[in-house]
Design an enzyme around this catalytic site. Structure first.
Site, PDB file in Angstrom:
ATOM      1  N   TYR A 217       0.887  -1.280  -0.032  1.00  0.00           N
ATOM      2  CA  TYR A 217       0.213   0.207  -0.061  1.00  0.00           C
ATOM      3  C   TYR A 217       0.735   1.226  -0.137  1.00  0.00           C
ATOM      4  CZ  TYR A 217      -3.729   3.308   1.401  1.00  0.00           C
ATOM      5  OH  TYR A 217      -4.755   4.146   1.427  1.00  0.00           O
TER       6      TYR A 217
ATOM      7  N   ARG B 162     -10.987  -0.648   9.811  1.00  0.00           N
ATOM      8  CA  ARG B 162     -10.070   0.558  10.220  1.00  0.00           C
ATOM      9  C   ARG B 162     -10.611   0.733  11.513  1.00  0.00           C
ATOM     10  NH1 ARG B 162     -10.086   4.059   4.802  1.00  0.00           N
ATOM     11  NH2 ARG B 162     -11.970   2.694   4.203  1.00  0.00           N
TER      12      ARG B 162
ATOM     13  N   VAL C 178     -11.737   3.419  13.442  1.00  0.00           N
ATOM     14  CA  VAL C 178     -12.966   4.245  13.901  1.00  0.00           C
ATOM     15  C   VAL C 178     -14.404   3.334  13.475  1.00  0.00           C
ATOM     16  CG1 VAL C 178     -14.692   6.091  13.450  1.00  0.00           C
ATOM     17  CG2 VAL C 178     -12.202   6.425  13.353  1.00  0.00           C
TER      18      VAL C 178
ATOM     19  N   PHE D 228     -14.219   0.292  16.492  1.00  0.00           N
ATOM     20  CA  PHE D 228     -14.463   0.843  17.653  1.00  0.00           C
ATOM     21  C   PHE D 228     -15.937   1.045  18.022  1.00  0.00           C
ATOM     22  CE2 PHE D 228      -9.964   2.418  19.287  1.00  0.00           C
ATOM     23  CZ  PHE D 228      -9.490   1.170  19.261  1.00  0.00           C
TER      24      PHE D 228
ATOM     25  N   THR E 150      -0.631   7.401  17.831  1.00  0.00           N
ATOM     26  CA  THR E 150      -1.644   8.562  17.713  1.00  0.00           C
ATOM     27  C   THR E 150      -1.855   8.724  16.216  1.00  0.00           C
ATOM     28  OG1 THR E 150       0.217  10.260  16.921  1.00  0.00           O
ATOM     29  CG2 THR E 150      -0.313  10.003  19.354  1.00  0.00           C
ATOM     30  N   ARG E 151      -3.066   9.052  15.892  1.00  0.00           N
ATOM     31  CA  ARG E 151      -3.886   9.464  14.304  1.00  0.00           C
ATOM     32  C   ARG E 151      -4.582  10.774  14.514  1.00  0.00           C
ATOM     33  NH1 ARG E 151      -0.785   5.549  13.862  1.00  0.00           N
ATOM     34  NH2 ARG E 151      -1.140   3.723  12.623  1.00  0.00           N
TER      35      ARG E 151
ATOM     36  N   ASP F 201       3.169  -0.598  12.351  1.00  0.00           N
ATOM     37  CA  ASP F 201       2.235   0.267  12.639  1.00  0.00           C
ATOM     38  C   ASP F 201       2.819   1.652  12.968  1.00  0.00           C
ATOM     39  OD1 ASP F 201      -1.146  -0.149  13.690  1.00  0.00           O
ATOM     40  OD2 ASP F 201      -0.271   1.567  14.240  1.00  0.00           O
TER      41      ASP F 201
ATOM     42  N   ARG G 255       1.254  10.081  13.775  1.00  0.00           N
ATOM     43  CA  ARG G 255       0.879  10.763  12.365  1.00  0.00           C
ATOM     44  C   ARG G 255      -0.113  11.890  12.793  1.00  0.00           C
ATOM     45  NH1 ARG G 255      -2.004   6.901   9.330  1.00  0.00           N
ATOM     46  NH2 ARG G 255      -0.143   5.830   8.651  1.00  0.00           N
TER      47      ARG G 255
HETATM   48  P1  NAD Z   1     -12.717   1.953   0.174  1.00  0.00           P
HETATM   49  O1  NAD Z   1     -11.909   0.591   0.523  1.00  0.00           O
HETATM   50  O2  NAD Z   1     -14.164   2.118   0.817  1.00  0.00           O
HETATM   51  O3  NAD Z   1     -12.786   2.135  -1.272  1.00  0.00           O
HETATM   52  C1  NAD Z   1     -12.172   1.996  -2.386  1.00  0.00           C
HETATM   53  C2  NAD Z   1     -12.941   1.685  -3.275  1.00  0.00           C
HETATM   54  O4  NAD Z   1     -12.118   1.159  -4.560  1.00  0.00           O
HETATM   55  C3  NAD Z   1     -13.720   0.409  -3.412  1.00  0.00           C
HETATM   56  O5  NAD Z   1     -14.836   0.860  -3.838  1.00  0.00           O
HETATM   57  C4  NAD Z   1     -13.386  -0.664  -3.884  1.00  0.00           C
HETATM   58  O6  NAD Z   1     -13.935  -1.684  -4.512  1.00  0.00           O
HETATM   59  C5  NAD Z   1     -12.539  -0.140  -5.165  1.00  0.00           C
HETATM   60  N1  NAD Z   1     -11.358  -0.813  -5.966  1.00  0.00           N
HETATM   61  C6  NAD Z   1     -10.442  -1.500  -5.143  1.00  0.00           C
HETATM   62  N2  NAD Z   1      -9.701  -2.085  -5.956  1.00  0.00           N
HETATM   63  C7  NAD Z   1     -10.046  -1.706  -7.293  1.00  0.00           C
HETATM   64  C8  NAD Z   1      -9.644  -2.197  -8.649  1.00  0.00           C
HETATM   65  N3  NAD Z   1      -8.528  -2.976  -8.701  1.00  0.00           N
HETATM   66  N4  NAD Z   1     -10.545  -1.753  -9.856  1.00  0.00           N
HETATM   67  C9  NAD Z   1     -11.495  -1.107  -9.474  1.00  0.00           C
HETATM   68  N5  NAD Z   1     -11.954  -0.698  -8.148  1.00  0.00           N
HETATM   69  C10 NAD Z   1     -11.263  -1.016  -7.192  1.00  0.00           C
HETATM   70  O7  NAD Z   1     -11.687   3.097   0.692  1.00  0.00           O
HETATM   71  P2  NAD Z   1     -11.811   4.677   0.805  1.00  0.00           P
HETATM   72  O8  NAD Z   1     -11.520   4.915   2.373  1.00  0.00           O
HETATM   73  O9  NAD Z   1     -12.861   5.276   0.399  1.00  0.00           O
HETATM   74  O10 NAD Z   1     -10.769   4.993   0.116  1.00  0.00           O
HETATM   75  C11 NAD Z   1     -10.545   5.633  -1.160  1.00  0.00           C
HETATM   76  C12 NAD Z   1      -9.087   6.029  -1.678  1.00  0.00           C
HETATM   77  O11 NAD Z   1      -8.644   7.208  -0.817  1.00  0.00           O
HETATM   78  C13 NAD Z   1      -8.228   4.943  -1.733  1.00  0.00           C
HETATM   79  O12 NAD Z   1      -7.439   5.158  -2.993  1.00  0.00           O
HETATM   80  C14 NAD Z   1      -7.414   5.139  -0.356  1.00  0.00           C
HETATM   81  O13 NAD Z   1      -6.101   4.593  -0.620  1.00  0.00           O
HETATM   82  C15 NAD Z   1      -7.069   6.776  -0.412  1.00  0.00           C
HETATM   83  N6  NAD Z   1      -7.260   6.870   1.223  1.00  0.00           N
HETATM   84  C16 NAD Z   1      -8.168   6.908   2.089  1.00  0.00           C
HETATM   85  C17 NAD Z   1      -7.839   7.261   3.082  1.00  0.00           C
HETATM   86  C18 NAD Z   1      -9.241   7.192   4.267  1.00  0.00           C
HETATM   87  O14 NAD Z   1      -8.714   7.554   5.650  1.00  0.00           O
HETATM   88  N7  NAD Z   1     -10.449   6.878   4.167  1.00  0.00           N
HETATM   89  C19 NAD Z   1      -6.762   7.662   3.790  1.00  0.00           C
HETATM   90  C20 NAD Z   1      -5.843   7.936   2.736  1.00  0.00           C
HETATM   91  C21 NAD Z   1      -6.057   7.477   1.338  1.00  0.00           C
HETATM   92  N1  UDP Z   2      -6.416  -0.007  15.379  1.00  0.00           N
HETATM   93  C1  UDP Z   2      -6.673  -0.450  16.841  1.00  0.00           C
HETATM   94  N2  UDP Z   2      -7.779  -1.232  16.902  1.00  0.00           N
HETATM   95  C2  UDP Z   2      -8.607  -1.606  15.948  1.00  0.00           C
HETATM   96  C3  UDP Z   2      -8.088  -1.195  14.270  1.00  0.00           C
HETATM   97  C4  UDP Z   2      -6.939  -0.584  14.365  1.00  0.00           C
HETATM   98  O1  UDP Z   2      -5.954  -0.216  17.808  1.00  0.00           O
HETATM   99  O2  UDP Z   2      -9.429  -2.442  15.905  1.00  0.00           O
HETATM  100  C5  UDP Z   2      -5.100   0.827  15.660  1.00  0.00           C
HETATM  101  C6  UDP Z   2      -4.040   0.534  14.327  1.00  0.00           C
HETATM  102  O3  UDP Z   2      -3.133  -0.539  14.936  1.00  0.00           O
HETATM  103  C7  UDP Z   2      -3.416   1.672  14.304  1.00  0.00           C
HETATM  104  C8  UDP Z   2      -4.579   2.742  14.315  1.00  0.00           C
HETATM  105  O4  UDP Z   2      -5.611   1.957  15.060  1.00  0.00           O
HETATM  106  O5  UDP Z   2      -2.619   2.155  14.842  1.00  0.00           O
HETATM  107  C9  UDP Z   2      -5.246   3.427  12.888  1.00  0.00           C
HETATM  108  O6  UDP Z   2      -5.436   2.126  12.379  1.00  0.00           O
HETATM  109  P1  UDP Z   2      -6.232   2.156  10.932  1.00  0.00           P
HETATM  110  O7  UDP Z   2      -6.273   0.838  10.477  1.00  0.00           O
HETATM  111  O8  UDP Z   2      -7.683   2.698  11.104  1.00  0.00           O
HETATM  112  O9  UDP Z   2      -5.401   3.022   9.998  1.00  0.00           O
HETATM  113  P2  UDP Z   2      -3.799   3.174   9.596  1.00  0.00           P
HETATM  114  O10 UDP Z   2      -2.858   2.250  10.625  1.00  0.00           O
HETATM  115  O11 UDP Z   2      -3.691   2.938   8.248  1.00  0.00           O
HETATM  116  O12 UDP Z   2      -3.640   4.674  10.096  1.00  0.00           O
END
Ligand code: NAD
Ligand code: UDP
Length: 315
Positions: free
Chosen positions: A144, A185, A187, A190, A209-210, A271, A275
């Site tokens: 990723y 994820r 949020v 929990f 932290t996040r 992890d 951040r």
């Molecule tokens: P999500 O998993 O809900 O959405 C991702 C979507 O992409 C899904 O609908 C999935 O079916 C589709 N998808 C995955 N692989 C695919 C493929 N090969 N072809 C076509 N469709 C595909 O996640 P999200 O939180 O909505 O994230 C959307 C975008 O934002 C992602 O690129 C993610 O990396 C980026 N992003 C999200 C967050 C966040 O906190 N939500 C943070 C950083 C980056």
């Molecule tokens: N995390 C947690 N319990 C959960 C899911 C995640 O403690 O049930 C922690 C995880 O280890 C990370 C933080 O929460 O430290 C955020 O995790 P998330 O998967 O939401 O996003 P990312 O690690 O990609 O920021």
């Protein structure tokens, strides 16, 4: 009126982008392979005359005629992006090449949804866009993190070499209604655990932290970025208010009034320990900053999950 392609349009963030584009009068092509996305996220858009759903996997090329591309397809939860890491890399690398090839051919502006994960386990805090990050290239999160880093490289190279009109947003942990119940994820985990009266699973000691951004704030930043001229980014989009995971767990228990307790599970490899976005650039270039505090965003999200769970809906 523009014709706009949204890859990952049936996902959490993508579905809001589709909705807002339709509200603004544009024609929307929503492309998704439904790996983590769901029809439920877009079912209210299906009858809209300007909405079209394309089931397609972006690791395969596709020919379309569009004016703009929001390239958001990629599983975002560690649980899902680690399920098939090779596929995650292909989605980020081949998928982004296909979308950039399309953007180049039809001269469309393209936005990449990049991530705070490009900073890895950051040694600079808070993170500015000029920080190059501290990323393990061979770890479980690399498919990723490194995938998105290559996607950013591809964006910049198509821009410099071919003049493609690009936008890169680095999104920090964003949450809200329409996250899947089983997304994995923190949020959604929990809230669902608290509402079901199950133990909240803190990975590690919860001191990591996040900074959590509510979806409405993120969306505003995304649309401002797409509209602004002469600024490719990358730009951080996130809420600079930083919380430990333990604080988040306690807040969710308080807001749900749950009798759930906290249990600790092992911390996943690599992890990030801390951040938080520096959003000075977004403030300067987009006049943007988040407005919705964590507590308010959590209340909206809790209401959503209460509804989903009471319907026995797997969402
Ligand atoms: P999500 O998993 O809900 O959405 C991702 C979507 O992409 C899904 O609908 C999935 O079916 C589709 N998808 C995955 N692989 C695919 C493929 N090969 N072809 C076509 N469709 C595909 O996640 P999200 O939180 O909505 O994230 C959307 C975008 O934002 C992602 O690129 C993610 O990396 C980026 N992003 C999200 C967050 C966040 O906190 N939500 C943070 C950083 C980056
Ligand atoms: N995390 C947690 N319990 C959960 C899911 C995640 O403690 O049930 C922690 C995880 O280890 C990370 C933080 O929460 O430290 C955020 O995790 P998330 O998967 O939401 O996003 P990312 O690690 O990609 O920021």
């Amino acid at each position: 009126m523009k014709r706009v392609l949204v890859t990952g349009g049936a996902g959490f963030i993508g579905s809001y982008i589709c909705e807002r584009l339709l509200d603004e009068g544009h024609e929307v092509l929503c492309l998704d392979n439904f790996f983590t996305g769901s029809r439920r996220n877009i079912h209210h858009l299906m009858d809209h005359l300007n909405f079209e759903l394309i089931r397609h996997d972006i690791t395969q090329p596709i020919l379309l005629e569009v004016d703009q591309i929001y390239h958001f397809a990629c599983p975002a939860s560690p649980v899902y992006y680690q399920y098939n890491p090779v596929k995650t890399i292909k989605t980020n690398v081949m998928g982004t090449i296909h979308m950039l090839g399309l953007a180049k051919r039809v001269k469309a502006r393209i936005m990449l949804a990049s991530t705070s994960e490009v900073y890895g386990n950051p040694l600079q805090h808070p993170q500015t866009e000029s920080y190059w990050g501290n990323v393990n290239p061979i770890g479980l999160r690399s498919c990723y993190d490194e995938g998105k880093r290559v996607a950013e490289t591809l964006m910049m190279d198509y821009h410099r070499q071919n003049g493609v009109d690009i936008k890169i947003v680095r999104i920090f942990n964003t949450y809200g209604p329409r996250m899947a119940v089983n997304d994995g994820r923190v949020v959604s985990n929990f809230i669902v655990q608290a509402l079901k009266g199950e133990d909240l699973t803190i990975y590690g000691d919860g001191s990591q932290t996040r900074a959590f951004c509510y979806i409405d704030d993120l969306l505003e930043g995304i649309f401002r970025m797409m509209a602004v001229e002469n600024f490719t980014g990358p730009v951080n989009l996130g809420n600079p208010a930083e919380f430990t995971i333990r604080e988040l767990a306690e807040k969710v228990i308080e807001l749900t009034g749950s009798r759930s307790r906290i249990k600790h599970l092992p911390l996943p490899a690599d992890d990030p320990t801390q951040r938080r976005p520096d959003i000075a650039l977004a403030r300067e270039k987009l006049g943007w900053e988040p407005k919705i505090p964590l507590e308010e965003g959590l209340k909206h999200t809790i209401l959503y999950f209460e509804r989903v769970l009471s319907k026995g809906d797997p969402a």
